[in-house]
Design an enzyme around this catalytic site. Structure first.
Site, PDB file in Angstrom:
ATOM      1  N   LYS B  22      19.261 -73.563  -6.837  1.00  0.00           N
ATOM      2  CA  LYS B  22      19.318 -74.547  -7.907  1.00  0.00           C
ATOM      3  C   LYS B  22      18.027 -75.349  -7.988  1.00  0.00           C
ATOM      4  CE  LYS B  22      23.271 -76.398  -8.514  1.00  0.00           C
ATOM      5  NZ  LYS B  22      24.518 -77.175  -8.474  1.00  0.00           N
ATOM      6  N   GLY B 101      32.700 -73.132  -1.448  1.00  0.00           N
ATOM      7  CA  GLY B 101      33.212 -73.764  -0.238  1.00  0.00           C
ATOM      8  C   GLY B 101      32.354 -74.923   0.191  1.00  0.00           C
ATOM      9  N   MET B 103      30.057 -78.403  -0.392  1.00  0.00           N
ATOM     10  CA  MET B 103      30.130 -79.553  -1.265  1.00  0.00           C
ATOM     11  C   MET B 103      29.313 -79.273  -2.510  1.00  0.00           C
ATOM     12  SD  MET B 103      28.900 -83.332  -0.816  1.00  0.00           S
ATOM     13  CE  MET B 103      27.940 -83.126  -2.297  1.00  0.00           C
ATOM     14  N   ARG B 336      20.486 -69.891 -13.957  1.00  0.00           N
ATOM     15  CA  ARG B 336      20.519 -68.869 -12.900  1.00  0.00           C
ATOM     16  C   ARG B 336      20.884 -67.545 -13.555  1.00  0.00           C
ATOM     17  NH1 ARG B 336      26.089 -70.972  -9.910  1.00  0.00           N
ATOM     18  NH2 ARG B 336      27.360 -70.935 -11.784  1.00  0.00           N
ATOM     19  N   HIS B 455      41.971 -39.147   8.044  1.00  0.00           N
ATOM     20  CA  HIS B 455      42.218 -37.952   7.236  1.00  0.00           C
ATOM     21  C   HIS B 455      42.566 -38.320   5.803  1.00  0.00           C
ATOM     22  CE1 HIS B 455      44.791 -34.628   5.697  1.00  0.00           C
ATOM     23  NE2 HIS B 455      43.834 -33.888   6.234  1.00  0.00           N
ATOM     24  N   SER B 764      21.953 -32.330  10.140  1.00  0.00           N
ATOM     25  CA  SER B 764      22.726 -33.216   9.277  1.00  0.00           C
ATOM     26  C   SER B 764      23.506 -34.181  10.158  1.00  0.00           C
ATOM     27  CB  SER B 764      23.672 -32.392   8.406  1.00  0.00           C
ATOM     28  OG  SER B 764      24.429 -33.262   7.598  1.00  0.00           O
ATOM     29  N   CYS B 831      25.905 -36.203   6.276  1.00  0.00           N
ATOM     30  CA  CYS B 831      27.099 -35.738   5.580  1.00  0.00           C
ATOM     31  C   CYS B 831      28.323 -36.547   5.977  1.00  0.00           C
ATOM     32  CB  CYS B 831      27.324 -34.259   5.813  1.00  0.00           C
ATOM     33  SG  CYS B 831      27.619 -33.826   7.525  1.00  0.00           S
ATOM     34  N   TYR B 851      18.132 -35.886   2.363  1.00  0.00           N
ATOM     35  CA  TYR B 851      19.247 -36.059   1.440  1.00  0.00           C
ATOM     36  C   TYR B 851      20.391 -36.815   2.089  1.00  0.00           C
ATOM     37  CZ  TYR B 851      21.695 -32.218   3.809  1.00  0.00           C
ATOM     38  OH  TYR B 851      22.316 -31.444   4.744  1.00  0.00           O
TER      39      TYR B 851
END
Lengths: 881, 881
Positions: B22, B101, B103, B336, B455, B764, B831, B851
């Protein structure tokens, strides 16, 4: 090309890598001017080159061999393959490490159909000459081309029975000539080529055979088993023949500079008159004691005695020496440090210090730590063992020693049998804390599942009870109370014998030799304690075990497990009340009763250990270990605790874990129920306050929080404990110096050891869990594949027995470096099973840990290992200076 | 002491760390010459110093505040607390990150019993003056001292009903004077001190209250939840008051530069005439649309419009602006970047690129990857959701989306219900491969156990089915087919609604908003794919899933699991035959049948993926997953396979593992039974040969060996596969380019990645197992404590959802560095589940992986994350140039 052939007088003992053990010692003896038949050694490098060059001997090497052969001929004034002044030679392999399975020895090379006649004429001894020739064909065929030696032996036997003679040496020359012809036929039939008549061809084929034998399967497996590099190769020793079979003033034998079984300082050995080396091995003639030589050939004996002492003083170790006497002239063919029993080893080492031959450090370096097991535990009598019927030898040697007893399959039966005076062997699929009662009374414990750090193994080692774990050949059926094994069935009450030092079971009882106090061992241990930098603590929690550890000079307790303090029936009941409680207050009530018991437990422990340090591990197992999994028991608990059965079933179901090893236990449980650890801390502190008042003993407990993987688990629990304890001390107006540390057993903890050390006042590696997680092996389940992994060389060692340097070792070292960066003086130890393993102890010593901790009975081994590591470490430091 | 107070004209937007969001923006607007009431900001550093100095404002800071107050007075030509030309001020907190939360705001500071009269006189508006005063007492009491705001509100209500007025602004000054007196009494009663009359005391108390609120519990929890550093503190903004409540040509409001829900380019917002800020929040009066301002105060509206556009162009992002109009003069109080819906976010980003305000890179940086979930999956209608009855919101958001359906507890019932046209929600304790049939037909899957990588979670994400996992508040009883939850019971057939994006369940059906194709999102995704350096692959093995992934532009498959190829009934039968076989030949026979099926499976996969790369993971689970644990099923199998029931029982018992996660599976199983992997390799190669012949598709498979922890596991199995495959290709006279690599999922493998890379042609990371082992958490069991760990800040993130940099991250990085040392160009991917997590993707991008691979439905998120990471990474590189 570097030099690939060395004459014996060009080398020395320090050239083992290049010349192999045998070649280096032949060179050393030559250098000392001892009577060694001359010769030369082809280097191990030549072997590797041969193997890498598609198994061809290079032209250069061939030329070198020929050049050295000429030198040898000149030295001896004889000619190899010549028809006059015939030089015969032997070919022997010799790698850096003694290694069974490789090609060994061929004698008498250079003989053929012609030169055998020359030899007969030269020596005026046709029997001797043809005996040499038939030996050559037999050895060459067998050793170089793998023709079954039995084919030759049976032919020889046939002739001996045909002519009704007992000894080979009783055969006549004509008989031997026939035998030679038959041997050549056997050779031709097997090899489909005649026995080579060209001596140089014989030599080159023999050299190639030695080279190639480096990679035969037995040698390969042996190297895998003993962790020997596959690329060091073997040397080949080529030496002028001297003949122990040239008459009755000749002979061959083996002698030790001290007695290999008792360690007494006296010549020990045996020899055969008129024989070549392999006769001693073949066992057809019974060799005579070396003392007989004193009578037969006193000058030779005196000379041998002189040379043996000279060699022992030179090598500063007990020597195992091969010799040959050729017409009263003594030759030395090999010397090496002699193998010996543990009893002999400690005596020799201590004696040699008394004789001022070696230092205490050198004496300790002569003792393999593991070897002293047989001095600490009873072992089966060797003869009785040889006759015993094996059940299986595929078990893990989980806890050393040997025992005989009647088989029982559950703790209650075992207890009943023991109570009635029987000796009991407890056999189970696996054991759990509920079996403790049965384990305590058993002479031996056997499981069909689980590894070296399974419950059975850890508990047995702790108690010094012999144990074979994970013997997967046994199919244990606890319900019908029988074990099926490949050769049959064992039922309750059958007698078996168990050897926990090797992992084997036998049918029936086997006589034992009991371990006696050995003052030489005591001396070695005293020196070891003086020389070790590492402290050695014990893992123990019962008064008995702690006393054992103190007798073995433990410097403290590295691991006091507290699980057992929850398992006695009256406590288990409260623990179950705790588990079933719905509110904090109910849980606290349940713990209040347990607290009272545990104050007594800790008082006993601290009273026994006195003012030596002790690390108390707060509760580690998951809650489901405190409830039965068997639904039949639910009703009783329901009645005991006055709760509905459904509630118990539901709680048991809720607590069930798929992978308990990775579940809600250790500090994780305490994060959920801090009151558990606070109760334990209260018990510790109150017991110490009481002891101080009652006996004036000042205890400074080391409180250890297990299974920490994040910094905040530790800071959070430490804060709660410290707040509670400090308030307690304040109320009681008492001072107790206590420290709070953590176990490092989660891989992640190693990486954040710098943060952990900000809060932890000491660290102790839990190598069991750390190994499990680093490898992803469950110690309870790895038995299914770890055997195969070791056999196929996928693992060089069982990582639960010897530290894996590449994974676990790197984690441990990372943790030590990072922790010390934050808190340079932090005390760091090891309390996992590896704390008692010599190679692991060496690693722990080198990376600068403060102590290792092991089962009380491992303390002597650990002290020797710690001393050896420190001696080697200091040597290295000194060299670098 | 560093400078602790900045006038607005001394700061700028880039000083967020020091001035808070701010304060920095107030400074920036001041710097731009915009109409901002003057003021100053006390820095975040001053806050930290205050908190660390035992909550005392230092004398230096007090002096600084006073000096700046004087400057402010001079600027305004007024005096704070003076009886003439009265200066009133506001105090607002403002940390670097917006944080509920803490002030918030106190207005009208400086008023007291005397100065209120001055204000009334100055403004000639007694109503206004006393309205300000009663607001001050109320806000000060509530915000600084926590006096319940309701006490003041109900008093106000009492007066309004007493005098029968509707709006606060309709109260007369006399009435307001009474209210002020009553408010002061409430203050006194609660605080036991009178409302402070000294303006400077008011100010200092307010400043201290802001500082202290940094550590109040809500703020602390919020920071833990959002991973915000606890030691950055908050700034305090002190600003001259302007008055929106000074009459009907005054007002206050909030305006967005674009529509926060739709993204349309138009002013959006609301305001209240004659009101102060808190009136808008309080909701007593209904604010008017900002467009009404155009009619009420057209000059102000035009000016506002101009300033809003100016700010958007300046900040290059949609702005959320607070303004006040004081007697027709417009002031800006805050600006903002505005919060917005995902739909709006992508539209604004794409529009701003079209408007040439920002670049594509900047557009992508405006989109939080996770936020687009709501554009990809159906979401519950907000209003309907607000009225729904919650069952539990304690589940894990395992797979996003929302669904409504009837509850079933087993796969068969689910299938039957789905077949008859019902929408099904499958609820189970946990799922296993046997449940797949039921999972496929379900709209949603809920489990009471298991974590984000259980799973159920993995399969559901793969299918794009919404899933809540590990909802421990549910007690699922599959036998009696009901779920007990804290508020009641759900039975089979009951309708529930499931929100997989947040992990919640509701009673009954809830209306949904269906996701529609969004062309702005498509554009963002296209740009992301262009800008990402990382490739993004999918984890998929069914034709459906692969097609989904291709539609989302997957560059290949990063993980083809092959377990399911063993589970269809006719295959399972053969697999069981394999398991029960006594000989190698029997096992081979069983595999022969499975081979035929699997050739077809792979053909389907490769035909769908075409020539894009695909990594096939060879069989991973342990054998016991292929046999029933329920004894009731033994008989059927015995009959099917024609073996004795006892044999099955014995085998099942033998295969049982205590910690299956750490057991005999993956490559360990293949070391014991190499024929398993050879069969799979054969199926892969034969399918490729067939596809080449039939369709001319050239596939170059990447064959991955899982669970490697030692170099030799890999070399041994690779050699066996290569030998077999090369012989096969030779026989078939065919060429197939294939590579063999490994999964890195065992901590030890990371340390020996240099050795592994000698043999592995690609790597991987299996981050699920790697995380399990690094932490020692079982993904199936960690649900028991991981909630609490997150709540108590022991873990900042669930390591199964976002990579743990300290442990897992260090291991991954170690492996990458070591592997590349051996094989610099080795292809390395991920992976595991983390491959779809934005923060993890950023890490993987930064350490140079090739990747990531994720569930097909995560691809859009992964592409955006990969692009954002690369943009940030390059910015950093550019800065460093």
């Amino acid at each position: 090309m570097s030099k690939q052939v060395y004459q014996f007088n060009e080398g020395q003992a320090s050239m083992r890598d290049l010349l192999g053990g045998k070649g280096a010692n032949l060179a050393e003896m030559t250098r000392l001017g001892l009577p060694v038949p001359p010769g030369f050694t082809i280097t191990t490098e030549a072997c590797i080159e041969y193997l890498e060059n598609g198994k061809t001997i290079s032209t250069e090497l061939k030329k070198e061999i020929e050049r050295h052969l000429v030198l040898l001929e000149d030295q001896e004034g004889k000619k190899f393959g010549s028809s006059e002044e015939l030089l015969l030679i032997s070919v022997r392999s010799g790698s850096k490490y003694s290694m069974p399975g490789m090609m060994d020895t061929i004698l008498n090379l250079g003989l053929n159909d012609e030169s055998v006649k020359v030899l007969a004429k030269m020596t005026n001894n046709e029997v001797f000459a043809y005996d040499c020739y038939r030996r050559l064909i037999q050895m060459f065929g067998n050793v170089v081309y793998g023709i079954d030696g039995q084919q030759f032996e049976s032919l020889l036997d046939f002739y001996k029975s045909k002519y009704r003679v007992k000894q080979d040496s009783d055969l006549t020359s004509d008989q031997l000539k026939d035998i030679v012809e038959d041997f050549k036929r056997v050779y031709l039939e097997n090899k489909r080529q005649p026995f080579p008549q060209d001596p140089k061809e014989q030599l080159l084929q023999a050299v190639e055979a030695v080279f190639s034998s480096w990679n035969n399967e037995r040698a390969f497996v042996y190297r895998n088993l003993h962790n020997i590099d596959h690329f060091i190769g073997t040397a080949v020793n080529i030496q002028a023949m001297v003949f122990g079979n040239s008459g009755n003033e000749s002979g061959t034998g083996v002698v030790f500079s001290r007695h290999p079984a008792t360690g007494e300082k006296e010549l020990f050995g045996e020899y055969l008159i008129n024989a070549q080396g392999e006769d001693v091995v073949a066992g057809i003639r019974t060799p005579q004691s070396i003392h007989q030589l004193k009578k037969d050939l006193p000058e030779c004996y005196d000379e041998l005695n002189r040379l043996v002492n000279l060699l022992e003083t030179h090598y500063l170790d007990m020597q195992d020496i091969e010799f040959t006497i050729d017409n009263k002239k003594l030759y030395l063919l090999q010397t090496r440090n002699g193998k010996r029993t543990a009893k002999s080893a400690v005596k020799i080492a201590v004696d040699m210090v008394s004789e001022r031959l070696i230092t205490k450090e050198e004496a300790i370096m002569m003792i393999r730590p593991e070897s002293i097991v047989s001095l600490l535990y009873p072992v089966f009598d060797e003869k009785a063992l040889a006759e015993a019927t094996l059940i299986s030898d595929k078990g893990l040697p989980a806890s050393p020693g040997s025992a005989t007893g009647k088989v029982y399959f559950d703790a209650d039966s075992a207890k009943a049998a023991a109570a009635s005076g029987e000796k009991v062997v407890l056999i189970r699929q696996e054991t759990s804390p509920e079996d403790i009662g049965g384990m305590v009374v058993s002479e031996a414990i056997v499981t069909s599942r689980g590894g070296m750090t399974s419950h059975a193994a850890v508990v047995a080692r702790g108690m010094g009870t012999c144990c074979v774990a994970g013997c997967s050949e046994l199919e244990v059926n606890e319900l019908v109370k029988q074990v099926t094994f490949p050769g049959g069935v064992i039922k309750e009450g059958d007698v078996v014998s168990v050897d926990g030092s090797v992992g084997a079971l036998y049918v029936g009882a086997i006589a034992q030799n009991v371990a006696e106090q050995d003052e030489n061992l005591e001396m070695i241990l005293k020196w070891s304690r003086e020389l070790a930098r590492l402290e050695v603590r014990m893992n123990a929690e019962t008064v008995n075990d702690i006393q054992t550890g103190l007798d073995f000079h433990a410097s403290g307790i590295g691991l006091i497990r507290t699980e057992h303090m929850f398992f006695a029936p009256e406590r288990l009941k409260e623990m179950r009340r705790f588990i079933l409680a719905d509110t904090f207050d109910e849980r606290k009530m349940a713990l209040k009763t347990i607290l009272m018991y545990q104050i007594q437990d800790f008082k006993q422990i601290f009273a026994t250990i006195g003012e030596k340090p002790g690390v108390i591990r707060l509760l580690d197992p998951p809650l489901h270990e405190f409830v039965p999994s068997n639904e039949k028991e639910f009703a009783k608990i329901a009645q005991d605790l006055n709760v509905p059965v459904e509630k118990i079933a539901s709680k048991v179901n809720e607590l069930h874990e798929i992978n308990p090893m990775l579940g809600h236990r250790g500090c994780r449980l305490a994060v959920t129920y801090p009151e558990l650890y606070i109760m334990q801390a209260e018990a510790i502190i109150k017991s110490i306050i009481a002891l101080k008042k009652e006996k004036g003993i000042i205890v400074e407990p080391e409180i250890m929080i297990p299974l920490v993987g994040t910094t905040k688990e530790l800071t959070l629990l430490k804060e709660k404990i410290v707040n509670y304890v400090d308030q307690l001390l304040n109320e009681e107006q008492c001072q107790v110096v206590y420290t709070i540390g953590t176990m490092i057993e989660i891989p992640r903890a190693c990486f954040i050891a710098d943060q952990i050390a900000e809060s932890a006042e000491f660290l102790s590696f839990g190598t069991n869990d750390l190994t499990q997680l680093t490898f992803g092996y469950s110690r309870d389940d790895a038995g299914k594949f770890i055997h195969q992994y070791l056999e196929e060389g996928i693992l060089m060692d069982d990582p639960f027995q010897t530290i894996d340097l590449e994974g676990v070792g790197e984690l441990v070292q990372t943790a030590v470096v990072r922790a010390r960066k934050t808190r340079p003086a932090i005390k760091i130890g090891v309390c996992g099973e590896l704390g008692g393993d010599p190679r692991s102890i060496d690693f722990f010593n080198r990376i600068g840990l403060d102590y290792v901790s092991c089962s009380p009975f491992r303390l002597p081994i650990a002290y020797i290992a710690a001393a050896r590591s420190q001696i080697e470490f200091q040597e290295k430091v000194d060299v670098n200076k």
